[in-house]
Design an enzyme around this catalytic site. Structure first.
Site, PDB file in Angstrom:
ATOM      1  N   GLN A   1     -18.392 -27.628 -12.487  1.00 43.94           N
ATOM      2  CA  GLN A   1     -18.192 -28.473 -11.304  1.00 43.94           C
ATOM      3  C   GLN A   1     -19.467 -28.623 -10.475  1.00 43.94           C
ATOM      4  O   GLN A   1     -19.487 -29.354  -9.495  1.00 43.94           O
ATOM      5  CB  GLN A   1     -17.093 -27.868 -10.420  1.00 43.94           C
ATOM      6  CG  GLN A   1     -15.747 -27.758 -11.121  1.00 43.94           C
ATOM      7  CD  GLN A   1     -14.765 -26.831 -10.392  1.00 43.94           C
ATOM      8  OE1 GLN A   1     -15.068 -26.277  -9.338  1.00 43.94           O
ATOM      9  NE2 GLN A   1     -13.588 -26.653 -10.969  1.00 43.94           N
TER      10      GLN A   1
ATOM     11  N   GLU B   1      -5.454 -26.845   1.420  1.00 48.96           N
ATOM     12  CA  GLU B   1      -5.371 -26.555   2.854  1.00 48.96           C
ATOM     13  C   GLU B   1      -6.254 -27.457   3.690  1.00 48.96           C
ATOM     14  O   GLU B   1      -7.344 -27.835   3.272  1.00 48.96           O
ATOM     15  CB  GLU B   1      -5.818 -25.100   3.114  1.00 48.96           C
ATOM     16  CG  GLU B   1      -4.957 -24.075   2.429  1.00 48.96           C
ATOM     17  CD  GLU B   1      -5.430 -22.640   2.653  1.00 48.96           C
ATOM     18  OE1 GLU B   1      -6.529 -22.449   3.219  1.00 48.96           O
ATOM     19  OE2 GLU B   1      -4.679 -21.726   2.256  1.00 48.96           O
TER      20      GLU B   1
ATOM     21  N   HIS C   1     -16.022 -23.917  -8.302  1.00 45.80           N
ATOM     22  CA  HIS C   1     -15.927 -23.620  -6.859  1.00 45.80           C
ATOM     23  C   HIS C   1     -17.290 -23.468  -6.186  1.00 45.80           C
ATOM     24  O   HIS C   1     -17.650 -22.403  -5.714  1.00 45.80           O
ATOM     25  CB  HIS C   1     -15.061 -22.371  -6.623  1.00 45.80           C
ATOM     26  CG  HIS C   1     -13.741 -22.464  -7.304  1.00 45.80           C
ATOM     27  ND1 HIS C   1     -12.902 -21.400  -7.482  1.00 45.80           N
ATOM     28  CD2 HIS C   1     -13.099 -23.529  -7.869  1.00 45.80           C
ATOM     29  CE1 HIS C   1     -11.810 -21.795  -8.130  1.00 45.80           C
ATOM     30  NE2 HIS C   1     -11.918 -23.083  -8.376  1.00 45.80           N
TER      31      HIS C   1
END
Ligand code: HEC
Length: 483
Positions: free
Chosen positions: A180, A345, A253
């Site tokens: 990523q 979130e 991440h």
């Protein structure tokens, strides 16, 4: 009689504690009454959006845990652990969403048509159709041009007229494209017109051949600034570059995203697969950091006096925030953070706060097992959904929408969206418009659906809303519809 018999039968045949993926647990324990496709049978449908016994996650949890013996629903709290019941809730929410979205008429724009939403109507315009590969973020130059990053490491310019320069800026810092990660964020210093500083967020590290001749990658998110002169990157200065011992081989991440405010830069480093490491203040991963915009540590940062803590840390316990934006009305800082399966979130970022990952999450593992992690002594610990001292999100999304890119709409082209938060989403391929009042979410609406994976969403200085899309790789914008 019949009900009692059914319950006895069910309890007798399924009683032993079960350890399996949620799909299997459903088919083994629930499908007999609620249907193999959740359509209902003796028990009602679990995917029609109708919840007779309460529709919040907490109420659905209760329905499963406590059951309803008079109606014939078994209490499952003796069979399943709380985290497994939580996994049922996430799983049922996913199925419900899948089923309901079939008949739903979400605003999926096309180029030649006006798109209607609750408050504003817009037209979709193509900005760059061809020539971009994995575009990641967009920044707006004072002359009407734009800078765009590509994950492979290229920084590119789109002219005010909308032409993508075929040549990337030369001499930009080397980035390690890995999973990523790669070249991600780009942003201009608020005084760019005077000082020319361009900031980049990228995966920094090394790629080398190991003894077996295989590529070995070590990297972590870093922040660098430089200036663009004659199509070249010059005057480079590192703003944040972690000690190489914090680099990791994980491809996941990375976080990034910047906010500038009052001479500070806020930036994100994702957890890099480190799980419980994010609770460790001596490590940079899983944190939102604050520095002076030249890289110096502000003396009033919350952990400057904490032994062994990294002084740049502003907040911690983050998994993978990939949206960061400040509300101009009150200076409140928000992040959107990817949860695992379930539990994306929106967080209100406050100094020294712990946002809980992986101790607290509303999600589960991708394979349908309840979330767990290796705790401080290496022992396995189950995650919980809340814990004292750990700040809960302002709102969350179950199932996950894969939040990426975040901006407040402060322009005048869409007056009814003024001060609303625009939340991009990769997996759900959408933009959510989220209304915030007094730091709470009062409503939300999908305003853009199914054009591509939304990597970044940003208001331009022209008041139009720019969308950086992956698959197909494009940049488009929302402009007001005439009537
Ligand atoms: C023996 C049959 C039976 C089994 C097995 C069963 N249920 Fe139920 N369930 C029911 C009945 C009956 C109701 C009440 C339906 C109603 O009020 O419309 C119910 C209600 C529910 C509700 C509340 C629905 C609402 O509308 O609020 C949930 C959630 C639920 N079940 C989940 C599960 C899950 C998860 C499992 C498996 C772990 C399961 N059930 C297994 C019979 C069953």
């Amino acid at each position: 009689m019949k009900v009692t018999f059914l319950i006895t039968l069910a309890l007798a045949s399924f009683a032993p504690a079960q350890n399996a993926k949620i799909e299997e647990l459903y088919h083994k324990n629930c499908a007999g009454c609620h249907g193999a496709n959740f359509e209902g049978g003796v028990g009602g449908s679990l995917v029609d959006g109708v919840w007779n016994h309460g529709s919040s996650d907490e109420e659905i949890y209760r329905s499963i845990a406590k059951g309803n013996i008079p109606l014939g629903m078994i209490p499952w709290e003796d069979t399943f652990k709380p985290d497994q019941i939580r996994a049922f809730v996430i799983f049922l929410r996913e199925q419900e969403k899948k089923n309901l979205s079939k008949g739903q008429n979400l605003p999926s724009p096309s180029l030649d048509q006006q798109t209607k939403t609750e408050l504003e109507n817009y037209r979709l315009e193509m900005v760059v159709e061809n020539g971009l590969k994995d575009p990641w973020a967009i920044a707006f130059l004072p002359d009407g041009g734009r800078l765009v990053t590509e994950k492979s490491g290229k920084l590119r310019i789109i002219s005010a007229a909308g032409k993508l320069d075929p040549k990337a800026i030369e001499g930009t810092p080397q980035t390690i494209e890995h999973g990523q990660g790669g070249l991600m964020e780009v942003a201009l210093h608020p005084d760019y017109a005077k000082n020319g500083w361009v900031y980049l967020g990228l995966s920094d590290g090394t790629r080398a051949k190991n003894d077996q001749g295989k590529d070995e990658v070590r990297c972590i998110t870093a922040v660098v600034r430089g200036k663009i002169k004659n199509h070249r990157w010059v005057n480079q200065e590192w703003i944040f570059r972690a000690d190489p011992k914090f680099q990791s081989g994980a491809g996941v991440h990375f976080g990034t995203r910047f906010v500038f405010d009052k001479g500070y830069i806020y930036f994100v480093i994702g957890e890099r697969g480190g799980m419980y490491e994010v609770q460790d203040l001596s490590r940079p991963n899983g944190k939102i950091h604050r520095l002076h915009d030249d890289g110096r540590v502000p003396r009033d940062n919350p952990f400057v006096k904490t032994k062994d803590a990294m002084p740049s840390i502003w907040s911690y316990g983050h998994r993978n925030p990939q949206g960061l934006a400040m509300d101009a009305r009150d200076g409140a800082l928000y992040s959107t953070e990817h949860g695992p399966r379930g539990g994306d979130e929106l967080n209100l970022i406050l100094p020294a706060h712990n946002y809980g990952w992986p101790v607290v999450t509303l999600g589960m593992h991708y394979n349908g097992m309840p979330m767990d992690y290796n705790g401080p002594d290496g022992q396995k610990v189950m995650s919980v959904t809340q814990k004292a001292g750990m700040t809960p999100p302002v709102t969350s999304w179950v199932p996950s929408i894969a939040v990426c890119g975040l901006d407040f709409y402060t322009g005048d082209k869409f007056p009814k969206w003024k001060n609303d938060l625009l939340v991009g989403a990769l997996a759900q391929k959408e933009i959510r418009r989220v209304r915030i009042e007094n730091k709470s979410v009062v409503s939300q609406e999908t305003i853009f659906k199914d054009v591509g994976r939304v990597r970044d969403v940003a208001m331009g200085p022209d008041g139009f809303i720019y969308v950086v899309l992956n698959g197909p790789d494009r940049i488009m914008r929302l402009v007001p519809a005439q009537d």
